[in-house]
Design a protein around this motif. Sequence first.
Motif, short mmCIF file in Angstrom:
data_model
loop_
_atom_site.label_atom_id
_atom_site.label_comp_id
_atom_site.label_asym_id
_atom_site.label_seq_id
_atom_site.Cartn_x
_atom_site.Cartn_y
_atom_site.Cartn_z
N LYS A 191 0.85 -1.18 0.00
CA LYS A 191 0.00 0.00 0.00
C LYS A 191 0.89 1.23 0.00
O LYS A 191 1.68 1.44 0.91
CB LYS A 191 -0.92 0.02 1.21
N TYR A 192 0.76 2.06 -1.04
CA TYR A 192 1.63 3.21 -1.22
C TYR A 192 0.95 4.51 -0.79
O TYR A 192 -0.28 4.61 -0.78
CB TYR A 192 2.01 3.36 -2.70
N ASP A 193 1.80 5.49 -0.48
CA ASP A 193 1.31 6.85 -0.37
C ASP A 193 0.85 7.29 -1.76
O ASP A 193 1.48 6.95 -2.77
CB ASP A 193 2.43 7.77 0.12
N VAL A 194 -0.23 8.02 -1.85
CA VAL A 194 -0.81 8.34 -3.16
C VAL A 194 0.11 9.21 -4.01
O VAL A 194 -0.11 9.34 -5.22
CB VAL A 194 -2.19 9.04 -3.00
N TRP A 195 1.14 9.84 -3.40
CA TRP A 195 2.07 10.67 -4.16
C TRP A 195 3.31 9.89 -4.59
O TRP A 195 4.20 10.45 -5.22
CB TRP A 195 2.50 11.89 -3.33
N ILE A 217 -0.20 4.55 -11.59
CA ILE A 217 -0.82 3.24 -11.42
C ILE A 217 -1.48 3.06 -10.06
O ILE A 217 -2.15 2.05 -9.83
CB ILE A 217 0.23 2.12 -11.63
N ILE A 218 -1.30 4.01 -9.14
CA ILE A 218 -1.84 3.84 -7.79
C ILE A 218 -3.30 4.26 -7.75
O ILE A 218 -3.68 5.32 -8.24
CB ILE A 218 -1.04 4.68 -6.77
N ARG A 219 -4.12 3.42 -7.16
CA ARG A 219 -5.53 3.75 -6.96
C ARG A 219 -5.68 4.65 -5.73
O ARG A 219 -4.73 4.89 -4.99
CB ARG A 219 -6.34 2.47 -6.76
N ALA A 220 -6.88 5.15 -5.53
CA ALA A 220 -7.13 6.04 -4.40
C ALA A 220 -6.87 5.35 -3.06
O ALA A 220 -6.57 6.01 -2.06
CB ALA A 220 -8.57 6.56 -4.45
N ASP A 221 -6.98 4.01 -3.01
CA ASP A 221 -6.74 3.30 -1.76
C ASP A 221 -5.26 2.98 -1.54
O ASP A 221 -4.88 2.31 -0.59
CB ASP A 221 -7.55 2.01 -1.71
N GLY A 222 -4.39 3.47 -2.46
CA GLY A 222 -2.96 3.26 -2.31
C GLY A 222 -2.44 1.95 -2.86
O GLY A 222 -1.25 1.66 -2.75
N LEU A 223 -3.29 1.14 -3.48
CA LEU A 223 -2.88 -0.15 -4.00
C LEU A 223 -2.73 -0.09 -5.52
O LEU A 223 -3.32 0.75 -6.20
CB LEU A 223 -3.92 -1.22 -3.64
N VAL A 224 -1.90 -0.98 -6.04
CA VAL A 224 -1.73 -1.12 -7.48
C VAL A 224 -2.49 -2.38 -7.91
O VAL A 224 -2.18 -3.48 -7.47
CB VAL A 224 -0.24 -1.26 -7.85
N LYS A 225 -3.48 -2.18 -8.75
CA LYS A 225 -4.30 -3.31 -9.19
C LYS A 225 -4.44 -3.31 -10.71
O LYS A 225 -4.31 -2.29 -11.35
CB LYS A 225 -5.69 -3.23 -8.55
N ARG A 226 -4.66 -4.49 -11.24
CA ARG A 226 -4.86 -4.68 -12.68
C ARG A 226 -3.69 -4.08 -13.48
O ARG A 226 -3.89 -3.35 -14.43
CB ARG A 226 -6.20 -4.10 -13.13
#
Length: 297
Positions: A191-195, A217-226
């Motif tokens: 889970k990443y910081d959105v920046w 590629i980061i979603r609003a929840d901080g995860l990289v999906k798809r």
Amino acid sequence: PAGPDGLWSMRYPSTAFVRFVNVPPVAAYLAPERYFRPERTMPAGPSPAEEKPPAAGSYKTGRFGQAVQLGGRVVASISRGAARPDGGYERFPGMKGTIEFWFQPAWTATDFVFDPNIRRQIRLFSAGDVFLEYHRLQTTENQAKFNFICGKQTVKFKGNYARYGNSARVYPKAGEWLHLAATWDVDLAKKYDVWHRHFYVYVNGKKFDWVGGWPDIIRADGLVKRYEIVVPERIALGPGEGAFDELRISDCVRYTEDFKPPDKPFAPDGHTRILAHFDGSGETAAGGEPFVVQQNN
């Protein structure tokens, strides 16, 4: 500054508008009194002979030792190798890595002249969803940049896969050696910081931050999906319309800040997937398979 002939030039590394102050206009519309009249003129002379680059597929003096000249449809390619349990392949990494090489273009970016709707893209490196290219677009705003594209969405949106990456806005000059590097680091479980930014481009050791133009590629929840990186059977350097030297591909992030480009040939280490010196051959540090320099169909 003005040279011995009274000529001068101005060049800025990024796209910009220039305003001249206290300079006679060089063109005027329906105003003869505003025409530019030089104090003296230069005598006409023969145009200098244009130096043609070596034939594609040949070798020339490189940044260190020799370099391979590529162009047209001629590339230097090598197989990706067998899949590895830790991700990626024998000669290409998975979700983390660095691509770097020396490049000497046979062209100058500011010499390109286009129709306003024409785009020119010069491919430098290709590995499926991962590639480097020089992008030149001339519209109301000039764009000139090295694009690093790394991975794509696993689902299409409006018929296309969204691609991700970063850019470095520079204006290469013919005959100038450039050290180009691109890094990526993606953890699908983190889970990443959105920046946070995953992709970076370096030109002659200068780090170029993300300035927009590519989605993140980061979603609003901080995860990289798809997100995925698909690499074909063969990866290729070029054509690029220039000379290439010292290609190294690593399964780690070699650079995180500005750095001094190497002043000697690379040496292999435990993170090296490919190392090619192009001193009349294409040896690699993984498996010993040589590069094949041939026309790309």
